[in-house]
Design a protein around this motif. Structure first.
Motif, PDB file in Angstrom:
ATOM      1  N   CYS B  11       0.329  -0.975  -0.349  1.00 23.38           N
ATOM      2  CA  CYS B  11      -0.090  -0.473  -0.592  1.00 23.38           C
ATOM      3  C   CYS B  11       0.987   1.173  -0.096  1.00 23.38           C
ATOM      4  O   CYS B  11       0.714   2.393  -0.455  1.00 23.38           O
ATOM      5  CB  CYS B  11      -1.160   0.173   1.240  1.00 23.38           C
ATOM      6  SG  CYS B  11      -0.040  -0.338   3.000  1.00 23.38           S
ATOM      7  N   ALA B  12       2.301   1.134   0.234  1.00 21.31           N
ATOM      8  CA  ALA B  12       2.614   2.448   0.631  1.00 21.31           C
ATOM      9  C   ALA B  12       3.325   2.397  -0.774  1.00 21.31           C
ATOM     10  O   ALA B  12       4.246   3.646  -1.483  1.00 21.31           O
ATOM     11  CB  ALA B  12       4.252   2.325   1.542  1.00 21.31           C
ATOM     12  N   VAL B  16       8.496   5.033  -1.401  1.00 23.01           N
ATOM     13  CA  VAL B  16       7.552   5.395  -0.451  1.00 23.01           C
ATOM     14  C   VAL B  16       7.929   6.759  -0.042  1.00 23.01           C
ATOM     15  O   VAL B  16       9.223   7.530   0.568  1.00 23.01           O
ATOM     16  CB  VAL B  16       8.936   4.803   1.187  1.00 23.01           C
ATOM     17  CG1 VAL B  16       7.780   4.648   2.519  1.00 23.01           C
ATOM     18  CG2 VAL B  16       7.923   3.387   0.788  1.00 23.01           C
ATOM     19  N   TYR B  17       6.642   7.120   0.623  1.00 20.23           N
ATOM     20  CA  TYR B  17       6.788   8.915   0.967  1.00 20.23           C
ATOM     21  C   TYR B  17       8.283   9.711   1.600  1.00 20.23           C
ATOM     22  O   TYR B  17       8.124   8.903   3.113  1.00 20.23           O
ATOM     23  CB  TYR B  17       5.615   9.514   1.383  1.00 20.23           C
ATOM     24  CG  TYR B  17       5.305  10.815   1.526  1.00 20.23           C
ATOM     25  CD1 TYR B  17       5.169  11.519   2.664  1.00 20.23           C
ATOM     26  CD2 TYR B  17       6.072  11.759   0.153  1.00 20.23           C
ATOM     27  CE1 TYR B  17       5.775  12.568   2.527  1.00 20.23           C
ATOM     28  CE2 TYR B  17       6.363  13.414   0.329  1.00 20.23           C
ATOM     29  CZ  TYR B  17       5.931  14.094   1.151  1.00 20.23           C
ATOM     30  OH  TYR B  17       5.676  15.083   1.760  1.00 20.23           O
ATOM     31  N   ASN B  18       8.442  10.241   1.386  1.00 23.95           N
ATOM     32  CA  ASN B  18       9.935  10.532   2.362  1.00 23.95           C
ATOM     33  C   ASN B  18      10.698   9.550   2.938  1.00 23.95           C
ATOM     34  O   ASN B  18      11.773   9.728   3.239  1.00 23.95           O
ATOM     35  CB  ASN B  18       9.374  10.923   3.507  1.00 23.95           C
ATOM     36  CG  ASN B  18       9.827  12.234   4.592  1.00 23.95           C
ATOM     37  OD1 ASN B  18      10.388  13.238   4.170  1.00 23.95           O
ATOM     38  ND2 ASN B  18       9.632  11.456   5.481  1.00 23.95           N
ATOM     39  N   CYS B  19      11.523   8.795   2.089  1.00 20.77           N
ATOM     40  CA  CYS B  19      11.966   7.728   2.718  1.00 20.77           C
ATOM     41  C   CYS B  19      12.765   7.452   1.690  1.00 20.77           C
ATOM     42  O   CYS B  19      12.983   8.710   0.188  1.00 20.77           O
ATOM     43  CB  CYS B  19      10.803   6.374   2.410  1.00 20.77           C
ATOM     44  SG  CYS B  19      12.668   4.733   2.299  1.00 20.77           S
ATOM     45  N   ARG B  34       9.967   1.490  -9.423  1.00 16.59           N
ATOM     46  CA  ARG B  34       8.997   1.891  -9.158  1.00 16.59           C
ATOM     47  C   ARG B  34       7.795   0.848  -8.759  1.00 16.59           C
ATOM     48  O   ARG B  34       7.908  -0.160  -9.473  1.00 16.59           O
ATOM     49  CB  ARG B  34       8.600   2.992  -9.652  1.00 16.59           C
ATOM     50  CG  ARG B  34       9.236   4.129  -9.440  1.00 16.59           C
ATOM     51  CD  ARG B  34       8.489   5.523 -11.005  1.00 16.59           C
ATOM     52  NE  ARG B  34       7.481   6.166  -9.570  1.00 16.59           N
ATOM     53  CZ  ARG B  34       6.902   7.341  -8.886  1.00 16.59           C
ATOM     54  NH1 ARG B  34       8.445   7.421  -8.907  1.00 16.59           N
ATOM     55  NH2 ARG B  34       6.263   7.298  -8.204  1.00 16.59           N
ATOM     56  N   PRO B  56      -3.104   4.750  -9.886  1.00 17.03           N
ATOM     57  CA  PRO B  56      -4.090   5.182 -10.505  1.00 17.03           C
ATOM     58  C   PRO B  56      -4.001   6.027 -11.597  1.00 17.03           C
ATOM     59  O   PRO B  56      -5.228   6.879 -11.646  1.00 17.03           O
ATOM     60  CB  PRO B  56      -3.032   6.505  -9.646  1.00 17.03           C
ATOM     61  CG  PRO B  56      -1.613   6.146  -9.688  1.00 17.03           C
ATOM     62  CD  PRO B  56      -1.757   4.487  -9.957  1.00 17.03           C
ATOM     63  N   ASP B  60      -5.755   5.970 -18.033  1.00 18.70           N
ATOM     64  CA  ASP B  60      -4.655   6.764 -19.592  1.00 18.70           C
ATOM     65  C   ASP B  60      -4.699   4.620 -20.417  1.00 18.70           C
ATOM     66  O   ASP B  60      -3.680   5.195 -21.264  1.00 18.70           O
ATOM     67  CB  ASP B  60      -3.752   7.236 -18.379  1.00 18.70           C
ATOM     68  CG  ASP B  60      -3.955   8.953 -18.098  1.00 18.70           C
ATOM     69  OD1 ASP B  60      -5.224   9.235 -19.095  1.00 18.70           O
ATOM     70  OD2 ASP B  60      -3.580   8.451 -17.289  1.00 18.70           O
ATOM     71  N   TYR B  81      -8.162   1.675  -6.131  1.00 14.52           N
ATOM     72  CA  TYR B  81      -7.912   3.137  -6.364  1.00 14.52           C
ATOM     73  C   TYR B  81      -7.442   3.564  -7.635  1.00 14.52           C
ATOM     74  O   TYR B  81      -8.259   4.540  -7.811  1.00 14.52           O
ATOM     75  CB  TYR B  81      -6.078   3.257  -6.024  1.00 14.52           C
ATOM     76  CG  TYR B  81      -5.474   4.409  -5.112  1.00 14.52           C
ATOM     77  CD1 TYR B  81      -4.547   5.088  -6.360  1.00 14.52           C
ATOM     78  CD2 TYR B  81      -6.144   5.294  -4.492  1.00 14.52           C
ATOM     79  CE1 TYR B  81      -4.281   6.336  -5.858  1.00 14.52           C
ATOM     80  CE2 TYR B  81      -5.855   6.382  -4.498  1.00 14.52           C
ATOM     81  CZ  TYR B  81      -3.901   7.181  -5.061  1.00 14.52           C
ATOM     82  OH  TYR B  81      -3.894   8.292  -4.612  1.00 14.52           O
ATOM     83  N   GLY B  82      -7.452   3.109  -8.195  1.00  9.55           N
ATOM     84  CA  GLY B  82      -7.375   3.171  -9.942  1.00  9.55           C
ATOM     85  C   GLY B  82      -9.405   3.256 -10.130  1.00  9.55           C
ATOM     86  O   GLY B  82      -9.529   4.083 -11.638  1.00  9.55           O
ATOM     87  N   HIS B 224       8.825  -1.771   0.245  1.00 10.14           N
ATOM     88  CA  HIS B 224      11.111  -0.589   0.409  1.00 10.14           C
ATOM     89  C   HIS B 224      11.327  -2.303   0.752  1.00 10.14           C
ATOM     90  O   HIS B 224      12.252  -2.451   0.643  1.00 10.14           O
ATOM     91  CB  HIS B 224      11.045   0.265  -0.060  1.00 10.14           C
ATOM     92  CG  HIS B 224      10.412   0.402   1.725  1.00 10.14           C
ATOM     93  ND1 HIS B 224      11.324   1.606   2.067  1.00 10.14           N
ATOM     94  CD2 HIS B 224      10.057   0.107   3.049  1.00 10.14           C
ATOM     95  CE1 HIS B 224      10.755   2.004   3.633  1.00 10.14           C
ATOM     96  NE2 HIS B 224       9.930   1.040   4.108  1.00 10.14           N
TER      97      HIS B 224
END
Ligand SMILES: [Mn+2]
Ligand SMILES: [Mn+2]
Ligand SMILES: [Mn+2]
Ligand SMILES: [Mn+2]
Ligand SMILES: [Zn+2]
Ligand SMILES: [Zn+2]
Lengths: 252, 252
Positions: B11-12, B16-19, B34, B56, B60, B81-82, B224
């Motif tokens: 889910c992250a 990972v944000y800010n990692c 990624r 997400p 497209d 999510y998408g 990660h």
């Protein structure tokens, strides 16, 4: 204050999935015509905040220290969409999120807030000084409890008003006295026969602009239908009104 | 059948944000590292389906006629999510969505399904022939009702098993008789001292591979931390086990 529009689309965005109208077709080749969901970035010398978080790639756009706080209008998914992957950030100072008192939140966001601190609930018309910006929450007309915001920094006054259909009387009265220099206003639809319960059409947005009288009003939360109407009706926005677009950046 | 992994992250996701760990740092410069959230595309001569919809940007990636149906494992947001922006597609033949019977859904997805038809709820072990693929739902061990799927097309048999921690006994017994040729299995964590309630670590994933004995097992829903552990432990996966990656494409 410096305002950057990150997402100016409605919940469907532009392009709309499977839509072959000229607007959506063009947006697939010209990224500048795309509209992500509702999100903006507002900065002063010392404060940097997100207003709404509808864009899905906020983690890529903003490092942790680029965001001091987040201001949410309401918990519809197109306004909190980008928070879901970000919440699992690692070794992260919590990010304070200010918004309406709505314990249901969206999906499991409030049950698993991760790096976000959603305890900063706001009450209509109760102003708060958040670092160097004075923030006054304003009730809106929407299907979920939604707050617009009067944001004062020095002599610049920005009113952020989305999602809404028209405005409650006391919000209009407040804004007439407060006199925003810039307004950002929900304008989802081309002219409608009957007002939409949750969003403005172009006529109601223009009427609100004239009633409140800011120097300029930027129209956001725009559907492909409104873009199409503008591209075919030849309609010219009255002086002071502008269609926002993703990436648009200005002093307010 | 042709299988393309679209999202192989937890889910992250990765980064990972800010990692700032080496894995996340490298993924910010090398897009192939990624990991988007759980999603895959499976095709036969006549059928094209999505398994989960965590990425997400599915609108497209896939035109309407590139998707015959969608198979959902469960309604955690990183697996649906998408669907949120896509649901507002225009002039769209409804897209049938098959998944567990979970009326709560995710956020307002089932209340406002848009172009999706979520009426196709599945029951464990009750097989269905969906065009040319025989689909048998398999109960998993997860915090929300989750279904894995045994997908049979001609003599190729794919078992899709995520999100899960270990597997329920009757699912293991089914798979031992059914004999998948390929397995895709939740493997979120490096070796843990205590089993995680909702996801496998590398040890439990390897144990399941040996217990069920497919020709090959692709590990997905990767954090990660697991990527980092592989990059530093020097551990070599036993024969037949592979780490999936976003974009990986193969015949199964
Ligand atoms: Mn909205
Ligand atoms: Mn809304
Ligand atoms: Mn998951
Ligand atoms: Mn899950
Ligand atoms: Zn369109
Ligand atoms: Zn990392």
């Amino acid at each position: 204050m410096q305002l950057t529009f990150i997402g100016t689309g409605d919940c469907a965005g532009v392009p709309v999935y499977n839509c072959t109208c000229p607007i959506c077709a063009e947006s697939r080749t010209n990224p500048q015509k795309r509209r992500s969901s509702c999100c903006a970035y507002l900065t002063t010398e010392t404060t940097r905040l997100l207003i709404d978080a509808g864009a899905p790639d906020l983690g890529d756009r903003f490092s942790r220290n680029a965001i001091d706080l987040i201001l949410l209008s309401h918990y519809h998914i197109d306004h909190v969409y980008g928070l879901f992957p970000m919440r699992w950030g690692s070794s992260c100072k919590p990010i304070p999120v200010y918004g309406p008192d709505y314990p249901k939140g969206c999906a499991d966001l409030l049950q698993h807030p991760g790096i976000f601190d959603f305890s900063h609930t706001l009450q209509p018309f109760i102003s708060q000084q958040l670092t160097d910006i004075e923030i006054t929450p304003l009730p809106l007309n929407h299907s979920k409890p939604s707050l617009g915001y009067a944001l004062k920094y020095g002599n610049s006054r920005l009113a952020w008003l989305s999602d809404t259909s028209g405005l409650p009387g006391d919000t209009i009265n407040f804004l007439k006295k407060w006199l925003p220099s810039t307004m950002v206003l929900d304008c989802t639809f081309p002219p409608l026969e009957h007002p939409h319960p949750n969003h403005n059409d172009i006529d109601s947005a223009i009427a609100l602009h004239h009633a409140i009288g800011p120097e300029s009003t930027y129209l956001t939360h725009i559907s492909h239908d409104l873009d199409f109407w503008f591209s075919t009706s030849g309609f010219l926005l009255p002086q002071g009104l502008h269609l926002a677009s993703d990436g648009l950046n200005m002093r307010v």
